[in-house]
Design a protein around this motif. Structure first.
Motif, mmCIF file in Angstrom:
data_model
loop_
_atom_site.group_PDB
_atom_site.id
_atom_site.type_symbol
_atom_site.label_atom_id
_atom_site.label_comp_id
_atom_site.label_asym_id
_atom_site.label_seq_id
_atom_site.Cartn_x
_atom_site.Cartn_y
_atom_site.Cartn_z
ATOM 1 N N CYS A 181 -1.228 2.313 6.614
ATOM 2 C CA CYS A 181 -1.791 0.989 6.351
ATOM 3 C C CYS A 181 -3.321 1.052 6.342
ATOM 4 C CB CYS A 181 -1.314 0.009 7.421
ATOM 5 S SG CYS A 181 -1.877 -1.676 7.155
ATOM 6 N N LEU A 182 -3.924 0.418 5.324
ATOM 7 C CA LEU A 182 -5.378 0.398 5.198
ATOM 8 C C LEU A 182 -5.987 -0.935 5.611
ATOM 9 C CD1 LEU A 182 -5.634 2.078 1.678
ATOM 10 C CD2 LEU A 182 -5.929 3.173 3.915
ATOM 11 N N VAL A 183 -5.183 -2.021 5.607
ATOM 12 C CA VAL A 183 -5.672 -3.373 5.861
ATOM 13 C C VAL A 183 -4.695 -4.097 6.784
ATOM 14 C CG1 VAL A 183 -6.265 -5.575 4.786
ATOM 15 C CG2 VAL A 183 -6.667 -3.448 3.545
ATOM 16 N N THR A 184 -5.189 -4.700 7.840
ATOM 17 C CA THR A 184 -4.330 -5.495 8.716
ATOM 18 C C THR A 184 -3.783 -6.679 7.923
ATOM 19 O OG1 THR A 184 -5.560 -4.819 10.679
ATOM 20 C CG2 THR A 184 -4.281 -6.858 10.840
ATOM 21 N N HIS A 185 -2.466 -6.870 7.975
ATOM 22 C CA HIS A 185 -1.838 -7.960 7.224
ATOM 23 C C HIS A 185 -0.412 -8.209 7.710
ATOM 24 C CE1 HIS A 185 -0.224 -4.381 5.236
ATOM 25 N NE2 HIS A 185 0.751 -5.156 4.758
ATOM 26 N N LYS A 186 0.127 -9.352 7.316
ATOM 27 C CA LYS A 186 1.542 -9.654 7.542
ATOM 28 C C LYS A 186 2.245 -9.399 6.218
ATOM 29 C CE LYS A 186 4.678 -12.920 9.615
ATOM 30 N NZ LYS A 186 4.780 -14.178 10.360
ATOM 31 N N SER A 187 3.282 -8.583 6.232
ATOM 32 C CA SER A 187 3.924 -8.168 4.992
ATOM 33 C C SER A 187 4.737 -9.280 4.350
ATOM 34 C CB SER A 187 4.818 -6.953 5.245
ATOM 35 O OG SER A 187 5.848 -7.280 6.147
ATOM 36 N N ASN A 188 4.818 -9.178 3.029
ATOM 37 C CA ASN A 188 5.686 -10.032 2.225
ATOM 38 C C ASN A 188 6.194 -9.172 1.079
ATOM 39 O OD1 ASN A 188 3.846 -10.248 -0.099
ATOM 40 N ND2 ASN A 188 2.592 -11.475 1.288
ATOM 41 N N SER A 189 7.053 -9.699 0.250
ATOM 42 C CA SER A 189 7.660 -8.879 -0.798
ATOM 43 C C SER A 189 6.634 -8.283 -1.762
ATOM 44 C CB SER A 189 8.711 -9.673 -1.561
ATOM 45 O OG SER A 189 8.119 -10.804 -2.162
ATOM 46 N N ALA A 190 5.485 -8.911 -1.915
ATOM 47 C CA ALA A 190 4.455 -8.405 -2.821
ATOM 48 C C ALA A 190 3.531 -7.373 -2.166
ATOM 49 C CB ALA A 190 3.627 -9.565 -3.351
ATOM 50 N N SER A 191 3.628 -7.203 -0.852
ATOM 51 C CA SER A 191 2.723 -6.272 -0.164
ATOM 52 C C SER A 191 3.393 -4.958 0.205
ATOM 53 C CB SER A 191 2.144 -6.925 1.093
ATOM 54 O OG SER A 191 3.152 -7.148 2.070
ATOM 55 N N ASN A 192 4.449 -4.592 -0.516
ATOM 56 C CA ASN A 192 5.119 -3.330 -0.202
ATOM 57 C C ASN A 192 4.219 -2.155 -0.574
ATOM 58 O OD1 ASN A 192 5.967 -1.993 -2.847
ATOM 59 N ND2 ASN A 192 6.741 -4.071 -3.136
ATOM 60 N N PRO A 193 4.390 -1.032 0.091
ATOM 61 C CA PRO A 193 3.492 0.114 -0.110
ATOM 62 C C PRO A 193 3.443 0.659 -1.533
ATOM 63 C CG PRO A 193 4.712 0.376 1.915
ATOM 64 C CD PRO A 193 5.310 -0.802 1.200
ATOM 65 N N LYS A 194 4.508 0.508 -2.282
ATOM 66 C CA LYS A 194 4.517 1.048 -3.645
ATOM 67 C C LYS A 194 3.617 0.249 -4.583
ATOM 68 C CE LYS A 194 7.513 2.458 -7.388
ATOM 69 N NZ LYS A 194 8.863 2.543 -7.893
ATOM 70 N N THR A 195 3.580 -1.073 -4.426
ATOM 71 C CA THR A 195 2.810 -1.894 -5.358
ATOM 72 C C THR A 195 1.458 -2.362 -4.817
ATOM 73 O OG1 THR A 195 3.954 -3.880 -4.629
ATOM 74 C CG2 THR A 195 4.883 -2.732 -6.516
ATOM 75 N N ALA A 196 1.315 -2.467 -3.509
ATOM 76 C CA ALA A 196 0.050 -2.942 -2.912
ATOM 77 C C ALA A 196 -0.824 -1.743 -2.543
ATOM 78 C CB ALA A 196 0.344 -3.809 -1.688
ATOM 79 N N THR A 197 -1.346 -1.088 -3.546
ATOM 80 C CA THR A 197 -2.088 0.161 -3.334
ATOM 81 C C THR A 197 -3.412 -0.017 -2.609
ATOM 82 O OG1 THR A 197 -3.017 -0.004 -5.549
ATOM 83 C CG2 THR A 197 -0.995 1.292 -5.304
ATOM 84 N N LYS A 198 -3.939 -1.244 -2.541
ATOM 85 C CA LYS A 198 -5.175 -1.479 -1.782
ATOM 86 C C LYS A 198 -4.878 -1.675 -0.297
ATOM 87 C CE LYS A 198 -7.733 -3.093 -5.664
ATOM 88 N NZ LYS A 198 -8.940 -3.692 -6.087
ATOM 89 N N MET A 199 -3.604 -1.872 0.033
ATOM 90 C CA MET A 199 -3.206 -2.068 1.431
ATOM 91 C C MET A 199 -2.587 -0.816 2.043
ATOM 92 S SD MET A 199 -1.454 -5.768 1.084
ATOM 93 C CE MET A 199 -2.206 -6.983 2.120
ATOM 94 N N TRP A 200 -2.097 0.083 1.197
ATOM 95 C CA TRP A 200 -1.372 1.252 1.673
ATOM 96 C C TRP A 200 -1.859 2.511 0.968
ATOM 97 C CZ3 TRP A 200 1.676 0.548 5.739
ATOM 98 C CH2 TRP A 200 2.164 -0.729 5.991
ATOM 99 N N GLN A 201 -1.851 3.610 1.695
ATOM 100 C CA GLN A 201 -2.198 4.913 1.156
ATOM 101 C C GLN A 201 -1.029 5.859 1.401
ATOM 102 O OE1 GLN A 201 -5.143 7.203 3.368
ATOM 103 N NE2 GLN A 201 -6.069 7.801 1.445
ATOM 104 N N LYS A 202 -0.623 6.589 0.355
ATOM 105 C CA LYS A 202 0.452 7.547 0.544
ATOM 106 C C LYS A 202 0.005 8.558 1.583
ATOM 107 C CE LYS A 202 3.050 8.527 -2.964
ATOM 108 N NZ LYS A 202 3.565 9.127 -4.195
ATOM 109 N N TYR A 203 0.870 8.826 2.564
ATOM 110 C CA TYR A 203 0.523 9.668 3.709
ATOM 111 C C TYR A 203 0.692 11.140 3.383
ATOM 112 C CZ TYR A 203 0.274 11.289 8.515
ATOM 113 O OH TYR A 203 -0.085 11.932 9.672
ATOM 114 N N THR A 204 -0.294 11.930 3.777
ATOM 115 C CA THR A 204 -0.219 13.393 3.704
ATOM 116 C C THR A 204 -0.760 13.946 5.001
ATOM 117 O OG1 THR A 204 -2.393 13.518 2.651
ATOM 118 C CG2 THR A 204 -0.480 13.500 1.190
ATOM 119 N N ASP A 205 -0.249 15.073 5.412
ATOM 120 C CA ASP A 205 -0.702 15.699 6.668
ATOM 121 C C ASP A 205 -2.152 16.077 6.628
ATOM 122 O OD1 ASP A 205 1.676 15.441 8.006
ATOM 123 O OD2 ASP A 205 2.422 17.378 7.339
#
Length: 67
Positions: free
Chosen positions: A43-67
């Motif tokens: 997670c990149l931004v503190t927020h309460k999730s909704n159907s539009a804020s899923n990690p696949k589509t809300a790329t400004k809120m989520w970053q794909k995790y890598t080690d």
């Protein structure tokens, strides 16, 4: 004596430690880790999730995790 089951509980997907399944209507904080559709995100931004804020589509809120 009761028998203990080894491994994850029935119905639970195997995922890396510290990653929980993404859910709607949940409060997420910066650096929270979650899994969505088999991929792991941070997670990149503190927020309460909704159907539009899923990690696949809300790329400004989520970053794909890598080690």
């Amino acid at each position: 004596m009761g028998r203990q089951r080894a491994g994850p509980s029935k119905g639970r997907q195997d995922m890396a430690a510290g990653f929980s399944e993404w859910k709607v209507n949940r409060q997420y904080s910066v650096n929270d880790r979650t899994a969505y559709l088999g991929k792991q995100y941070r997670c990149l931004v503190t927020h309460k999730s909704n159907s539009a804020s899923n990690p696949k589509t809300a790329t400004k809120m989520w970053q794909k995790y890598t080690d």
